[in-house]
Each structure stands twice: as structure tokens, then as C-alpha cells.
Design a protein around this motif. Structure first.
Motif, PDB file in Angstrom:
ATOM      1  N   LYS A 415       0.828  -1.212   0.000  1.00 47.44           N
ATOM      2  CA  LYS A 415       0.000   0.000   0.000  1.00 47.44           C
ATOM      3  C   LYS A 415       0.860   1.258   0.000  1.00 47.44           C
ATOM      4  N   VAL A 416       1.999   1.205   0.666  1.00 50.88           N
ATOM      5  CA  VAL A 416       2.904   2.363   0.677  1.00 50.88           C
ATOM      6  C   VAL A 416       3.409   2.640  -0.736  1.00 50.88           C
ATOM      7  N   LEU A 417       3.747   1.582  -1.474  1.00 51.02           N
ATOM      8  CA  LEU A 417       4.189   1.765  -2.861  1.00 51.02           C
ATOM      9  C   LEU A 417       3.075   2.342  -3.724  1.00 51.02           C
ATOM     10  N   LEU A 418       1.847   1.870  -3.525  1.00 48.05           N
ATOM     11  CA  LEU A 418       0.710   2.426  -4.272  1.00 48.05           C
ATOM     12  C   LEU A 418       0.520   3.901  -3.911  1.00 48.05           C
ATOM     13  N   ALA A 419       0.648   4.222  -2.623  1.00 50.90           N
ATOM     14  CA  ALA A 419       0.504   5.618  -2.184  1.00 50.90           C
ATOM     15  C   ALA A 419       1.543   6.497  -2.857  1.00 50.90           C
ATOM     16  N   ARG A 420       2.766   5.988  -3.010  1.00 53.86           N
ATOM     17  CA  ARG A 420       3.836   6.762  -3.647  1.00 53.86           C
ATOM     18  C   ARG A 420       3.425   7.218  -5.042  1.00 53.86           C
ATOM     19  N   TRP A 421       2.881   6.281  -5.826  1.00 53.22           N
ATOM     20  CA  TRP A 421       2.545   6.625  -7.204  1.00 53.22           C
ATOM     21  C   TRP A 421       1.248   7.424  -7.298  1.00 53.22           C
ATOM     22  N   LEU A 422       0.366   7.278  -6.312  1.00 50.88           N
ATOM     23  CA  LEU A 422      -0.834   8.120  -6.285  1.00 50.88           C
ATOM     24  C   LEU A 422      -0.463   9.566  -5.981  1.00 50.88           C
ATOM     25  N   ILE A 423       0.465   9.752  -5.044  1.00 52.03           N
ATOM     26  CA  ILE A 423       0.931  11.106  -4.733  1.00 52.03           C
ATOM     27  C   ILE A 423       1.592  11.721  -5.967  1.00 52.03           C
ATOM     28  N   HIS A 424       2.306  10.909  -6.703  1.00 50.28           N
ATOM     29  CA  HIS A 424       3.010  11.402  -7.886  1.00 50.28           C
ATOM     30  C   HIS A 424       2.047  11.740  -9.033  1.00 50.28           C
ATOM     31  N   GLY A 425       0.843  11.154  -9.008  1.00 52.39           N
ATOM     32  CA  GLY A 425      -0.099  11.379 -10.099  1.00 52.39           C
ATOM     33  C   GLY A 425       0.136  10.460 -11.280  1.00 52.39           C
ATOM     34  N   THR A 426       0.583   9.262 -11.004  1.00 51.93           N
ATOM     35  CA  THR A 426       0.899   8.295 -12.048  1.00 51.93           C
ATOM     36  C   THR A 426      -0.328   7.954 -12.892  1.00 51.93           C
ATOM     37  N   ARG A 427      -0.113   7.869 -14.213  1.00 52.65           N
ATOM     38  CA  ARG A 427      -1.206   7.500 -15.127  1.00 52.65           C
ATOM     39  C   ARG A 427      -1.089   6.064 -15.617  1.00 52.65           C
ATOM     40  N   ILE A 428       0.125   5.520 -15.539  1.00 53.57           N
ATOM     41  CA  ILE A 428       0.378   4.151 -15.983  1.00 53.57           C
ATOM     42  C   ILE A 428       1.116   3.440 -14.855  1.00 53.57           C
ATOM     43  N   LEU A 429       0.526   2.381 -14.319  1.00 52.98           N
ATOM     44  CA  LEU A 429       1.083   1.702 -13.153  1.00 52.98           C
ATOM     45  C   LEU A 429       1.497   0.283 -13.538  1.00 52.98           C
ATOM     46  N   LEU A 430       2.758  -0.036 -13.283  1.00 47.76           N
ATOM     47  CA  LEU A 430       3.314  -1.354 -13.577  1.00 47.76           C
ATOM     48  C   LEU A 430       3.455  -2.109 -12.253  1.00 47.76           C
ATOM     49  N   LEU A 431       2.711  -3.185 -12.101  1.00 43.26           N
ATOM     50  CA  LEU A 431       2.678  -3.935 -10.841  1.00 43.26           C
ATOM     51  C   LEU A 431       3.291  -5.310 -11.043  1.00 43.26           C
ATOM     52  N   ASP A 432       4.442  -5.543 -10.426  1.00 41.32           N
ATOM     53  CA  ASP A 432       5.141  -6.822 -10.545  1.00 41.32           C
ATOM     54  C   ASP A 432       4.947  -7.597  -9.239  1.00 41.32           C
ATOM     55  N   GLU A 433       4.194  -8.698  -9.310  1.00 37.26           N
ATOM     56  CA  GLU A 433       3.884  -9.533  -8.136  1.00 37.26           C
ATOM     57  C   GLU A 433       3.313  -8.685  -6.995  1.00 37.26           C
ATOM     58  N   PRO A 434       2.176  -8.006  -7.219  1.00 36.24           N
ATOM     59  CA  PRO A 434       1.656  -7.069  -6.202  1.00 36.24           C
ATOM     60  C   PRO A 434       1.203  -7.731  -4.915  1.00 36.24           C
ATOM     61  N   THR A 435       0.958  -9.057  -4.917  1.00 31.53           N
ATOM     62  CA  THR A 435       0.498  -9.701  -3.677  1.00 31.53           C
ATOM     63  C   THR A 435       1.479 -10.745  -3.166  1.00 31.53           C
ATOM     64  N   ARG A 436       2.733 -10.718  -3.626  1.00 30.53           N
ATOM     65  CA  ARG A 436       3.721 -11.675  -3.108  1.00 30.53           C
ATOM     66  C   ARG A 436       3.936 -11.431  -1.613  1.00 30.53           C
ATOM     67  N   GLY A 437       3.880 -12.502  -0.820  1.00 28.11           N
ATOM     68  CA  GLY A 437       4.078 -12.379   0.619  1.00 28.11           C
ATOM     69  C   GLY A 437       2.908 -11.765   1.352  1.00 28.11           C
ATOM     70  N   VAL A 438       1.745 -11.721   0.698  1.00 28.20           N
ATOM     71  CA  VAL A 438       0.561 -11.073   1.268  1.00 28.20           C
ATOM     72  C   VAL A 438      -0.491 -12.139   1.582  1.00 28.20           C
ATOM     73  N   ASP A 439      -1.116 -12.041   2.751  1.00 22.71           N
ATOM     74  CA  ASP A 439      -2.098 -13.060   3.133  1.00 22.71           C
ATOM     75  C   ASP A 439      -3.409 -12.867   2.391  1.00 22.71           C
ATOM     76  N   VAL A 440      -4.323 -13.842   2.549  1.00 21.82           N
ATOM     77  CA  VAL A 440      -5.529 -13.878   1.727  1.00 21.82           C
ATOM     78  C   VAL A 440      -6.443 -12.682   1.969  1.00 21.82           C
ATOM     79  N   GLY A 441      -6.535 -12.203   3.221  1.00 24.67           N
ATOM     80  CA  GLY A 441      -7.387 -11.055   3.489  1.00 24.67           C
ATOM     81  C   GLY A 441      -6.853  -9.783   2.860  1.00 24.67           C
ATOM     82  N   ALA A 442      -5.529  -9.583   2.998  1.00 27.06           N
ATOM     83  CA  ALA A 442      -4.904  -8.396   2.404  1.00 27.06           C
ATOM     84  C   ALA A 442      -4.916  -8.469   0.880  1.00 27.06           C
ATOM     85  N   LYS A 443      -4.856  -9.677   0.321  1.00 23.25           N
ATOM     86  CA  LYS A 443      -4.940  -9.810  -1.134  1.00 23.25           C
ATOM     87  C   LYS A 443      -6.239  -9.208  -1.651  1.00 23.25           C
TER      88      LYS A 443
END
Length: 509
Positions: A415-443
Motif C-alpha cells: 500500500k505504501v508503494l501504491l501511495a507513492r505513485w498516487l501522490i506522484h499522479g501516475t497514469r500508468i502503473l506497472l505492478l510486478d507480483e503485487p500480492t507476493r508475501g501477502v495473506d488472503v485477506g490483504a490480497k
């Protein structure tokens, strides 16, 4: 179909945990945990991040001393006051961050801390002979005792760690997220080695957040939620996937992936034309419209991550082009990509995406320092405000943005990484393994966030080693094999079997 066998009945338990509790500074980490482990079984322990799994592991390893409850070994109550106590009983632990020493060879690592010596002189030849026998027990006669561990893959280092456990005459090995650092083929080998161990009567406690692995490797399982047992020592085959999710999260999660919204027609925002990177991939072409999610599916080595990194400018393309809004980007320039509105959440977020010892707010504003600078001075108040606004919108937990990033769970670090690009105003987001190491609820939370970003007309590329995840998240799926495009399809018209069928056919050509 499950590849795990049922546990033999009426075996005396090796380990029994009864109503275990542990507090830290008045906060209950464990408050009534129960499980039983018998010889020759794989006992899976499941729970969301923060459920208490790590505390339980450390209690069973002698790192933490418990406040209440009982640990029994072969029917007798025991006090584990140090890791040495656990090892002397026959309990060995393999942590997710493997404790091997890269500068030492395989044999030296296996016997580290209990070296074979006579009159103070190490018996190198004997150590290597014993190491060979231990590696043979694991089916790895090909691994030389003299090889420097730093040259081994993550899977090879795991084998060394298992051999070390056997050298201590371990009867129970605790494995903490052992598959998190492995690719698909390496996981299959890990499971083969685990079955070899259990066939020798050794028990394995297997900690994982990957539900698909439980059917494959587990005999019985226990589930922890908020430090309490919600299920204890149940046969894996007796619990459905939906029941397991409910035990872990306390809620029904029958539909993890959010419903797709129609993608608005319009010109592509991102265009990739004939893109190539020597030695990795070639002739990759696709486009992504605002609000569209394109998934890249393929096995490890297919070039998925390298394509994202090349689009981002972290690698310099050797052929083709990347354009945003019709304007070609300078190859190999991260700054040009960021200026064009491209952001990357890398596969290894801890080592490549975050400054773990820096506060959360610093990590969230990492790409936008210039915005908070005036006359050469950084406006920390503005940084903190922007970070707090975005992390609150993403429901970061805990919400304190002055905490170091390393104190967060995997899902909240994402979520911190997502916040970084939202603050930046990113229009194109590249997500590499966005849920690696993340439990089922957080997924489920991250899936919903990705869909929300698409609804705000962000164009998104998603790479995941879980094909089901790519298909569930994406509007369209691009199938890759060995750096080649095999097909592009609407996600609703493709499934996991058809992706694998394409890849297998591609390999046979």
C-alpha cells in the motif's frame, strides 16, 4: 487432487501445544493456540499477517518464552528457554530469511556451530563426507559439499539449511514461508524433498499464506486468527477453500476478485511496439487504454518482469519503442518514464522498492521530493500531510506514517508503494507480483485497490506468478513464453488451463 496422504492414526504426538499465550508490553500476540504434530506428517499453520504465526514459531524455537499454556514433547511438558533447548529436543527452524553464510562452503554451513573437530583442529574431510550423506538423504547428491553457498540459488540454500537441521538430528523441522522465494519448478522440488523427509519419519510444520499449496503438501492444518486458534489439527481434505478463508479472516470471501467494470473506448495511453531486450524477450507489441488492466501471464523465465522494467526504463531496450500519449520515450531512462506518468511497483519491494529503515511518509513521497522542496529546503510538514492523506485512503494499518517501513506487513508495504505513485499522479502503473508475501485477506484489499485505480482511468499492467490472479484481475491477458508473445485474449475468454496449454505448446515448437 491432493497429493498429500492422510496421517497414520494412533501415533504418539511429537509435539503438543496447549492453550499457548504470549504478550509483549501488554499486547496479546498469542491467546490460546493449540496444535498437535505427529511423526511423518506435514502440518500446515495458516493465518493472515499479524495473526501470531511468527510468535508461535519463535516460541517453539525457544526464541520467545511463553506466558501461559503448555508445550509437550513426546508426551512430557518442556520449557524452551533458548534455541539450544529446542535443537537438543530435535526441533529445528528454517526462517524465511535463511540463516546461511554466503562466504562459507556447503559443509561449513551444515555444521556451523557444531563443527567436527579433534584437539581443536577441524576435520574437513570427515565433515564433507557427512555432508554428502545428509545431502543424499535429501535427494541432492549432486550438490558438492565444497561449493561456496553464496553461489547457490535460493532453492540450493534451502537444501543446505535442511541438511543443517538433519545434522542436528531434527525430528521436527519448522519451515517459515519456504516457497516465498522460489519459482514454480523450485517449489515442486521443495515438495519432493519434504516428502522425502516425512517418508523418513521427520515431521514438518509448514507455514504458508498460499492456500493452493496446502492441498498439495499438507496432511493436517491449524489456523490462527488474532492470536487464537480457529481450527486445530484438522485433516486438510476436510476443509474447503471457502471455509479455510473464513477461518483465516472471519468473513466469507467467496468472490475475492472485484467485478470488472467496462473499459471506456478511446485512444491507447501506453503503446509498446516491437519491444525487445537481447537475451530476455523480443518483438513484444501491445497497447493499454486508460482504465484498462492488462495481465502478463507466463512461467518464470518468460520475460514478464523484464518487460515491465524495460517499459519503466530500468533496462534499455535493444529494439522497438514505448510511447505514452503518442510520444516515444527515451529508452533506458527512468526519469523520462516517471515524467511521462509511469510508475513501477517492483517484484522485490523490500530490496528494490522501499527504504525499510526510513519512515513510511518518506517512502510514500520518494518520487515527489521536488514538489515538497522550496529554495533548497524540504517541507516535511507537506510530505507528511500528503502521505497521511493517501495512506488513509488506502486504509494503511497501522496508520502512523512515522513508523519505519520495515515494521509493516507485506500487504501494507504494498500500500505504501501504491501511495507513492498516487501522490506522484501516475497514469500508468506497472505492478510486478503485487500480492507476493501477502495473506488472503490483504490480497482481497489490494485487488479492490487496483480495480479502484483502474476506475480512476489509470492504465495498469500486472505481472503475477499466480495465473489465477492475472486472469481474475485483468481485462485482457497477454500470454508469454521464453520471451515471446503467444496470445492476447479477453480475460473472460481464458482460464488457467488454457494459459498452461498455450505455454506447453509454445515449448514444444
Amino acid at each position: 487432487m491432493s497429493m498429500a496422504s492422510d496421517v497414520p492414526e494412533r501415533l504418539q504426538p511429537l509435539l503438543e501445544v496447549r492453550n499457548l499465550s504470549k504478550s509483549f508490553a501488554g499486547v496479546r500476540a498469542l491467546q490460546g493456540v493449540n496444535l498437535e504434530v505427529v511423526p511423518g506428517e506435514v502440518h500446515c499453520v495458516l493465518g493472515q499477517n499479524g495473526a501470531g504465526k511468527s510468535t508461535l514459531i519463535k516460541a517453539l524455537s525457544g526464541v520467545h518464552q511463553t506466558d501461559g499454556g503448555e508445550i509437550r514433547w513426546l508426551g512430557e511438558p518442556v520449557q524452551l528457554t533458548s534455541p539450544t533447548d529446542a535443537l537438543e529436543l530435535g526441533i529445528a527452524t528454517m526462517y524465511q530469511e535463511l540463516d546461511v553464510v554466503d562466504g562459507l562452503n556447503v559443509a561449513e554451513n551444515i555444521f556451523l556451530g557444531h563443527e567436527d573437530a579433534r584437539a581443536g583442529v577441524l576435520r574437513v574431510r570427515d565433515a564433507k563426507d557427512k555432508a554428502r550423506k545428509l545431502l543424499a538423504r535429501l535427494g541432492h547428491e549432486d550438490l558438492s559439499p565444497g561449493t561456496e553457498v553464496g553461489t547457490l540459488s535460493a532453492a540450493g540454500k534451502q537444501i543446505v539449511s535442511m541438511a543443517r537441521a538433519l545434522s542436528r538430528n531434527a525430528r521436527l523441522i519448522i519451515m517459515d514461508e519456504p516457497s516465498a522465494i522460489l519459482d514454480t519448478g523450485e517449489v515442486a522440488n521443495l515438495f519432493r524433498v519434504i516428502r522425502q523427509l516425512t517418508g523418513q519419519g521427520i515431521a514438518v510444520v509448514y507455514i504458508s499464506h498460499r492456500l493452493e499449496e496446502i492441498d498439495q503438501i499438507g496432511n493436517r492444518m491449524s489456523v490462527i486468527k488474532d492470536g487464537r486458534s480457529t481450527a486445530s489439527s484438522l485433516p486438510v481434505k476436510s476443509v474447503s477453500r471457502s471455509e479455510l478463508v473464513k477461518l483465516m479472516t472471519g468473513r466469507e470471501t467467496s468472490n475475492v476478485f472485484p467485478l470488472r467494470a467496462p473499459v471506456a473506448e478511446g485512444k491507447p495511453l501506453l503503446e509498446v511496439d516491437g519491444l525487445g531486450l537481447a537475451g530476455s524477450f523480443r518483438d513484444i507489441s501491445f497497447s493499454v487504454r486508460p482504465g484498462e488492466i492488462l495481465g502478463l501471464a507466463g512461467l518464470v523465465g518468460s520475460g514478464r518482469s523484464e518487460i515491465l522494467e524495460t517499459i519503466y526504463g530500468a533496462r534499455k531496450a535493444t529494439a522497438g519503442s514505448v510511447s505514452v500519449d503518442g510520444s516515444r520515450l527515451q529508452p533506458g531512462s527512468v526519469s523520462a518514464a516517471i515524467r511521462a506518468g509511469i510508475g513501477l511497483s517492483p517484484e522485490e519491494r523490500k530490496s528494490q522498492g522501499l527504504l525499510l529503515d526510513e519512515p513510511i511518509y518518506k517512502n510514500a513521497t520518494l518520487s515527489t521530493f521536488a514538489r515538497f522542496a522550496r529554495r533548497g529546503l524540504l517541507n516535511e510538514r507537506g510530505e507528511k500531510k500528503a502521505a497521511q492523506e493517501q495512506t488513509a485512503a488506502l486504509q494503511l494499518s497501522p496508520a502512523d506514517t512515522e513508523r519505519p517501513a520495515r515494521t509493516l506487513s507485506g500487504g501494507n508495504q504494498q500500500k505504501v508503494l501504491l501511495a507513492r505513485w498516487l501522490i506522484h499522479g501516475t497514469r500508468i502503473l506497472l505492478l510486478d507480483e503485487p500480492t507476493r508475501g501477502v495473506d488472503v485477506g490483504a490480497k482481497a484489499e489490494i485487488y479492490a485497490l487496483i480495480r479502484q485505480l483502474a476506475a480512476r482511468r489509470v492504465a495498469i499492467l500486472v505481472v503475477s506468478s499466480e495465473i489465477e490472479e492475472v486472469i481474475g484481475l485483468a481485462d485482457r491477458v497477454l500470454v508469454l513464453d521464453a520471451g515471446r508473445m503467444l496470445a492476447v485474449s479477453d480475460a473472460k475468454d481464458i482460464d488457467e488451463h488454457s494459459v498452461l496449454d498455450l505455454v506447453l505448446k509454445g515449448n514444444s515448437q
